[in-house]
Design a protein around this motif. Sequence first.
Motif, short mmCIF file in Angstrom:
data_model
loop_
_atom_site.label_atom_id
_atom_site.label_comp_id
_atom_site.label_asym_id
_atom_site.label_seq_id
_atom_site.Cartn_x
_atom_site.Cartn_y
_atom_site.Cartn_z
N GLU A 140 35.84 -0.51 43.61
CA GLU A 140 34.89 -1.56 43.26
C GLU A 140 35.52 -2.93 43.52
O GLU A 140 36.70 -3.14 43.25
N VAL A 141 34.73 -3.86 44.04
CA VAL A 141 35.21 -5.20 44.37
C VAL A 141 34.66 -6.21 43.37
O VAL A 141 33.47 -6.26 43.11
N GLU A 142 35.57 -7.00 42.80
CA GLU A 142 35.20 -8.03 41.83
C GLU A 142 35.63 -9.39 42.39
O GLU A 142 36.78 -9.57 42.78
N ARG A 143 34.68 -10.34 42.41
CA ARG A 143 34.94 -11.68 42.94
C ARG A 143 34.92 -12.71 41.82
O ARG A 143 33.98 -12.73 41.04
N LYS A 144 35.95 -13.59 41.82
CA LYS A 144 36.01 -14.66 40.82
C LYS A 144 36.25 -16.00 41.52
O LYS A 144 37.22 -16.16 42.24
N LYS A 145 35.33 -16.94 41.28
CA LYS A 145 35.49 -18.30 41.79
C LYS A 145 36.39 -19.04 40.80
O LYS A 145 36.06 -19.15 39.62
N GLU A 146 37.51 -19.56 41.28
CA GLU A 146 38.51 -20.13 40.38
C GLU A 146 38.40 -21.66 40.25
O GLU A 146 37.94 -22.14 39.24
N TYR A 147 38.83 -22.42 41.24
CA TYR A 147 38.89 -23.88 41.10
C TYR A 147 38.72 -24.55 42.46
O TYR A 147 38.94 -23.93 43.50
N ALA A 148 38.35 -25.82 42.41
CA ALA A 148 38.14 -26.59 43.63
C ALA A 148 39.47 -26.93 44.29
O ALA A 148 40.47 -27.19 43.60
#
Length: 159
Positions: A140-148
């Motif tokens: 399973e693939v999990e995506r997390k947007k962290e910081y600019a």
Amino acid sequence: MHASAAESLLPFLHPEAKILDVGSGSGYLTEVFSHLLGPNGKVIGVDHIQGLVDLANSNMIKSEGGKAMLKSGKVQFIKADGRKGWKEGGPYDAIHVGAAAKSAHSDLIDQLKAPGRLFIPVEDLLNQHIWVIDKKENGEVERKKEYAVRYVPLTDAPS
């Protein structure tokens, strides 16, 4: 950013890990990664500009340790389109991308081991953000947007 990338990938940098460093440039972070692994780990730096591949190799041979890592194959620099990864060396425990991509390329995610982690800056409209993409043990693939962030773009090779 190098420290943030290394810190994010650290849980996946076990002694025998394989790491892909896309957009390896001067080879600095590629060498840092090599020091975080055991003697059987491997780091492959990929860049699409031959001059940067040559620079990375010449920087590595400036030290006896760097020469030894190149000679043993623990570190390798390849000229290739990093957006497609480097399937020949995979699968990878960790992949670092050092330039902003237009998307998190599926080729890179496909080349991750399960478990594995991709650290990639991605453009979205006017901004760029670090995305941390984990492939779990079950695939399973999990995506997390962290910081600019602000990176140079991941581009085609010059003609």
